[in-house]
Write a protein that holds these residues in place. Structure first.
Motif, mmCIF file in Angstrom:
data_model
loop_
_atom_site.group_PDB
_atom_site.id
_atom_site.type_symbol
_atom_site.label_atom_id
_atom_site.label_comp_id
_atom_site.label_asym_id
_atom_site.label_seq_id
_atom_site.Cartn_x
_atom_site.Cartn_y
_atom_site.Cartn_z
ATOM 1 N N ILE A 3 2.267 3.715 -11.504
ATOM 2 C CA ILE A 3 1.476 4.766 -10.870
ATOM 3 C C ILE A 3 0.004 4.396 -11.043
ATOM 4 C CG2 ILE A 3 0.877 7.202 -10.956
ATOM 5 C CD1 ILE A 3 3.777 7.648 -12.016
ATOM 6 N N LYS A 4 -0.707 4.375 -9.936
ATOM 7 C CA LYS A 4 -2.104 3.950 -9.987
ATOM 8 C C LYS A 4 -2.943 4.890 -10.833
ATOM 9 C CE LYS A 4 -2.045 1.459 -5.657
ATOM 10 N NZ LYS A 4 -2.503 1.407 -4.286
ATOM 11 N N GLU A 5 -2.762 6.208 -10.607
ATOM 12 C CA GLU A 5 -3.576 7.170 -11.342
ATOM 13 C C GLU A 5 -2.889 8.520 -11.353
ATOM 14 O OE1 GLU A 5 -8.055 7.257 -11.237
ATOM 15 O OE2 GLU A 5 -7.611 9.047 -10.050
ATOM 16 N N LEU A 6 -2.935 9.152 -12.523
ATOM 17 C CA LEU A 6 -2.361 10.492 -12.684
ATOM 18 C C LEU A 6 -3.249 11.276 -13.628
ATOM 19 C CD1 LEU A 6 -0.058 12.636 -12.500
ATOM 20 C CD2 LEU A 6 0.987 11.461 -14.444
ATOM 21 N N PHE A 7 -3.605 12.482 -13.237
ATOM 22 C CA PHE A 7 -4.331 13.388 -14.121
ATOM 23 C C PHE A 7 -3.341 14.440 -14.571
ATOM 24 C CE2 PHE A 7 -6.987 17.109 -14.998
ATOM 25 C CZ PHE A 7 -7.857 16.560 -15.934
ATOM 26 N N ALA A 31 5.525 13.015 -13.335
ATOM 27 C CA ALA A 31 5.386 11.573 -13.143
ATOM 28 C C ALA A 31 6.069 11.121 -11.858
ATOM 29 C CB ALA A 31 5.959 10.832 -14.350
ATOM 30 N N THR A 32 7.255 11.645 -11.598
ATOM 31 C CA THR A 32 7.981 11.280 -10.386
ATOM 32 C C THR A 32 7.239 11.766 -9.147
ATOM 33 O OG1 THR A 32 10.079 11.330 -11.577
ATOM 34 C CG2 THR A 32 10.191 11.489 -9.183
ATOM 35 N N ALA A 33 6.701 12.984 -9.203
ATOM 36 C CA ALA A 33 5.946 13.518 -8.067
ATOM 37 C C ALA A 33 4.717 12.656 -7.783
ATOM 38 C CB ALA A 33 5.537 14.963 -8.329
ATOM 39 N N ALA A 34 4.063 12.174 -8.837
ATOM 40 C CA ALA A 34 2.900 11.304 -8.654
ATOM 41 C C ALA A 34 3.301 9.998 -7.982
ATOM 42 C CB ALA A 34 2.233 11.026 -9.999
ATOM 43 N N LEU A 35 4.430 9.446 -8.397
ATOM 44 C CA LEU A 35 4.906 8.201 -7.794
ATOM 45 C C LEU A 35 5.279 8.399 -6.327
ATOM 46 C CD1 LEU A 35 5.637 5.230 -8.070
ATOM 47 C CD2 LEU A 35 7.886 5.945 -8.889
ATOM 48 N N VAL A 36 5.980 9.480 -6.037
ATOM 49 C CA VAL A 36 6.381 9.786 -4.656
ATOM 50 C C VAL A 36 5.137 9.966 -3.788
ATOM 51 C CG1 VAL A 36 7.470 11.532 -3.181
ATOM 52 C CG2 VAL A 36 8.642 10.721 -5.241
ATOM 53 N N SER A 37 4.156 10.667 -4.305
ATOM 54 C CA SER A 37 2.915 10.879 -3.563
ATOM 55 C C SER A 37 2.194 9.564 -3.298
ATOM 56 C CB SER A 37 2.011 11.825 -4.351
ATOM 57 O OG SER A 37 0.785 12.001 -3.708
#
Length: 94
Positions: A3-7, A31-37
């Motif tokens: 994942i490039k970036e997650l806050f 984390a999964t939602a960030a990856l899907v996005s």
């Protein structure tokens, strides 16, 4: 895939996999939602580039032919453009 970036919870995380994020306390759903996005954004960007290079010129050709009175040529160009759009969507599925 990283994942490039997650806050999350007041902190930025960059370059982690879903499992790595879960191990350091980020919920799997987040984390999964960030990856899907991220993947959806990459697909949208790839599609946009492909549309600009492949299908948009065919749609413009259809408009020019239609304006010039070449109805048959316009229909052929439109049909080719729609085939190109379908190929792009197949190449970059959401």
């Amino acid at each position: 895939m990283k994942i490039k970036e997650l806050f999350f919870d007041g902190a930025f995380y960059r370059g982690y996999t879903v499992d790595e994020l879960v191990n350091i306390g980020v919920t799997r759903d987040v984390a999964t939602a960030a990856l899907v996005s991220q993947v959806a954004a990459e697909v949208a960007s790839s599609r946009q580039s492909a549309y600009e290079l492949e299908s948009d010129p065919l749609f413009l050709e259809a408009l020019r032919k239609d304006a010039a009175g070449d109805i048959e040529g316009a229909e052929e160009a439109r049909a080719a453009a729609l085939v190109a759009v379908d190929a792009i969507k197949a190449r970059y599925p959401l």
